[in-house]
Design a protein around this motif. Structure first.
Motif, PDB file in Angstrom:
ATOM      1  N   PHE A 183     -52.228  47.825  -5.587  1.00 14.57           N
ATOM      2  CA  PHE A 183     -51.281  46.764  -5.282  1.00 14.57           C
ATOM      3  C   PHE A 183     -51.869  45.559  -4.531  1.00 14.57           C
ATOM      4  O   PHE A 183     -51.615  44.412  -4.914  1.00 14.57           O
ATOM      5  N   TRP A 196     -51.367  41.328  -5.249  1.00 17.06           N
ATOM      6  CA  TRP A 196     -50.235  40.845  -4.442  1.00 17.06           C
ATOM      7  C   TRP A 196     -50.666  39.725  -3.513  1.00 17.06           C
ATOM      8  O   TRP A 196     -50.000  38.705  -3.390  1.00 17.06           O
ATOM      9  N   THR A 239     -46.818  45.566  -9.101  1.00 18.65           N
ATOM     10  CA  THR A 239     -46.278  44.370  -8.450  1.00 18.65           C
ATOM     11  C   THR A 239     -44.915  44.024  -9.042  1.00 18.65           C
ATOM     12  O   THR A 239     -44.026  43.556  -8.332  1.00 18.65           O
ATOM     13  N   TYR A 266     -42.416  46.336  -7.437  1.00 18.90           N
ATOM     14  CA  TYR A 266     -42.193  45.943  -6.046  1.00 18.90           C
ATOM     15  C   TYR A 266     -41.234  44.763  -5.962  1.00 18.90           C
ATOM     16  O   TYR A 266     -40.300  44.738  -5.160  1.00 18.90           O
TER      17      TYR A 266
END
Lengths: 438, 285
Positions: B219, B223, B239, B242
């Motif tokens: 991640f 990110w 991502t 998320y």
């Protein structure tokens, strides 16, 4: 986000798990652990002769000073109210939303929490927030500037108080203006374009004007142009205004600047911080930003002589107003005590101190007449623009609509699609979400 | 059996329960605060697969995983071979190669984001100092370029772990084999082909599988460096999930995405086991 992910350690998988999976999978174990420690802490605290009610208040950090400021307020408040004990938790902004979602779902939410007003609608809709109109006295409600308090109302309830408010303006570098022979700061977009051309022509790695293309507030940068061209986010027909003729004009306004190379290169890779850093380094003639930028310039841009003007206009005067909200959570067992603390932080003296510390515009009527705001040229323009402010709509799914817009703006700014085409996509996405949610 | 029961129970509880919970969430309508409402059947999955960004993120996850893992192995094998030789300063070289492992991934990503910054980044300063026209080239403004840079950073942080595994493999190859082949007059190329490669192969497989699992779910690099942008072109599934969960409050969709990811890795693991088993059977003959 900590710890490496590719390494052959438990920490690894744990890192990913503790950020995403934990919440997705609703880690009840952790929740139980948190609850038990919280209870233990509460038991330890209640050793005094008074039966005290603990009020957990969570604030987000605007700067390194925010946390200590509220700690100090809590100390004063606790000394004056022996039956209440306020505990302050402070978190960086980027962590707020995820933390709040996790805590509410785990049942470990604070009693009072700071949040972006944009998130408020969603939380209110899901029953996570307590309506406060009956908790506060009418006299207290009357101390607020109506524009900002009204923004916290939805479906007949007040969901929070405006803890911070800002308007936006045009920051311009006086030295670069002199060098380029520009007599006065621009008031229209055409003048702005001309000025940007002259500044870019100076060479020496200097850019005329900043245009933002990524991360937080990218859509806001576009709203400046949208509203001043007479456009709106929601059209009169209740459908998206993203693809209106005004919106196309507003987008082409930035596109002509990008095509003429008077902006910084690589608009799609530039965040708000990137633009502010360029301006603070004296490499940018103009940038649109808010009152918080004064504080950054005072620290990192000491040798930049700058002025602040109203947002340039095509047809209509406007600025982007943003508020943040402090709300009481529905799960709280101490709502009246929480309100008492809120009334304390919103008294004139404490608000004024906060305003001076963080550089936000006044939310209380009593503050608006303070010389600190009215006689300071770096603040007064934001105050003047207050009544012209327009706001992002309070749709529960606004974040998604804004994200769809951001994606299309990226494609438009990089020249992949025309303004009409991209905006049509963004409007379609917004309309689809609106239709789904009705 | 009795003796390992407590361990087993704990494992099932800690590992199994979250998996059960995420599958449950993917089948229900879930509020943004995690309240499970009514049964939704496969609606969340249908919505996920109807989202072009989800499919795009899935494609990009594939590219990301293949490029980072492939690149890592290509770089790590020669490095491991060199570090396995006895030369002056080998300890220092080994330490340097392993250093990136000691730095948190998030920090690495932050540093690289600054390195490739158009106006203030050290990369452009270096290139400009060499007389190249890169005074303010915006590396992350173009999605393709940004993705290539992210993949390179991904390779950089995966190399130490992979080199460690391969070095372990190389040191386990008995010296006598090389001595015997030298007596038979084998060239160094032949030694590499007939001795080093076959004996190193199982270790490469371990490195491949573990890297695929880590990289697929990684991640921080993406990110922090591009947040999945510009225009979702560097988003990978993690991502995307998320954002669905914490930016848009669509926990049901996010759970469905997570289940799909879990299924993908499961399929990968099963295929891998099947292949190695088949190979093992062949080797036994």
């Amino acid at each position: 986000m900590t710890a490496a992910v590719f390494s052959f350690q438990m920490a690894v998988s744990f890192d990913i798990h503790s950020t995403i999976w934990e919440v997705l999978m609703g880690n009840r174990f952790l929740a139980a652990l948190v609850i038990s420690t919280a209870t233990a802490a509460a038991l330890l605290h209640s050793g005094s002769a008074w039966a005290t009610d603990t009020v957990r208040v969570r604030v987000a950090e605007y700067s390194a000073k925010t946390g200590p400021f509220f700690q100090e307020l809590a100390k004063k408040f606790n000394a004056a109210n022996p039956d209440i004990e306020v505990q302050i938790e402070h978190l960086p902004w980027p962590e707020m939303q995820q933390q709040l979602v996790s805590d509410i779902s785990a049942g470990t939410a604070p009693d009072v929490s700071h949040m972006a007003t944009r998130w408020m609608a969603g939380f209110a809709k899901d029953g996570a927030l307590a309506p406060i109109e009956d908790l506060m006295s009418p006299a207290f409600a009357d101390t607020f500037v109506p524009t900002y308090l009204d923004l916290q109302k939805q479906d007949g309830h007040t969901w929070g108080l405006p803890i911070a408010a800002s308007a936006r303006g045009l920051f311009y570098n006086k030295k670069l203006f002199d060098k380029a022979g520009i007599a006065k700061p621009p008031t229209t977009w055409d003048e702005t374009f001309e000025a940007a051309k002259k500044i870019a022509a100076l060479g020496d790695g200097v850019y005329g004007i900043g245009v933002q293309g990524r991360d937080l507030d990218t859509e806001g940068y576009w709203f400046y142009s949208l509203w001043t061209h007479g456009g709106s986010i929601l059209g009169p027909d209740g459908k998206s205004g993203f693809a209106s003729p005004e919106a196309v004009l507003a987008t082409n306004n930035y596109l002509r600047m990008i095509k003429a190379s008077v902006t910084q290169p690589g608009v799609t890779g530039a965040s708000r911080e990137d633009l502010q850093n360029l301006f603070a380094a004296g490499k940018m003639g103009m940038v649109l930003s808010g009152p918080w930028f004064n504080a950054q310039l005072a620290e990192q841009g000491k040798d930049v002589e700058y002025g602040i003007n109203r947002i340039p206009v095509a047809t209509t005067e406007a600025t982007y107003g943003v508020t943040d909200t402090i709300a009481v959570l529905e799960s709280s067992k101490v709502k009246p005590q929480a309100m008492k603390f809120l009334e304390f932080i919103f008294n004139k003296e404490n608000r004024l101190e906060f305003g001076k510390l963080e550089g936000f515009v006044p939310v209380l009527k009593a503050e608006s007449t303070e010389p600190f705001f009215t006689e300071n040229p770096k603040m007064s323009v934001f105050l003047e623009m207050g009544p012209l402010a327009k706001f992002a709509p309070l749709f529960p799914r606004w974040e998604e609509m804004a994200d769809g817009l951001k994606t299309e703006l990226s494609r438009i700014y990089s020249g992949e699609v025309s303004a009409e085409e991209g905006l049509k996509q963004a409007a379609a996405k917004m309309d689809a979400i609106l239709a789904e949610d009705q | 059996m009795i003796l390992i029961a407590p361990c087993l129970l704990l494992s099932v509880a800690v590992i199994g329960y979250p998996i059960f919970d995420v599958i449950r969430m993917s089948l229900f309508d879930v509020s943004r605060t995690g309240m499970v409402r009514e049964f939704a059947g496969l609606t969340n999955f249908v919505k996920a697969f109807a989202d072009p960004v989800f499919l795009q993120a899935a494609r990009q996850t594939f590219v990301w995983t293949v490029c980072v893992v492939g690149g890592t192995l290509l770089v790590s094998v020669p490095i491991a071979l060199i570090l396995n030789e006895d030369f002056y300063g080998r300890t220092i070289a080994r330490t340097i190669v392993l250093l990136p492992w000691a730095i948190s991934l998030a920090m690495t990503a932050v540093v690289w984001r600054y390195v490739v910054n158009g106006d203030f980044g050290t990369l452009n300063m270096t290139l400009a100092a060499l007389g190249l026209p890169f005074e303010n080239y915006p590396w992350l403004a173009d999605a393709r370029m940004a993705f290539v840079i992210e993949i390179m950073v991904g390779i950089l942080v995966s190399v130490p772990f992979t080199v460690t595994i391969l070095l372990g493999g190389l040191t386990s190859i008995p010296e006598s084999l090389y001595e015997a082949s030298a007596i038979d007059g084998a060239s160094s190329t032949k030694k590499f082909y007939y001795i080093t490669m076959p004996l190193l192969w199982p270790f490469m497989q371990i490195a491949l599988v573990l890297n695929v699992i880590y990289v697929f779910n990684s991640f921080p690099i993406i990110w922090i460096m591009t947040n999945g942008g510009p225009a979702n072109r560097t988003d990978i599934l993690i991502t995307y999930v998320y954002k669905q969960a914490f930016a848009f409050g669509k926990l049901g969709n996010a759970a469905a995405g997570s289940v799909v990811m879990f299924a993908m890795l499961l399929v990968f693991a099963v295929v891998y086991l099947f292949l190695t088993k088949a190979q093992g059977a062949r080797n036994d003959v």
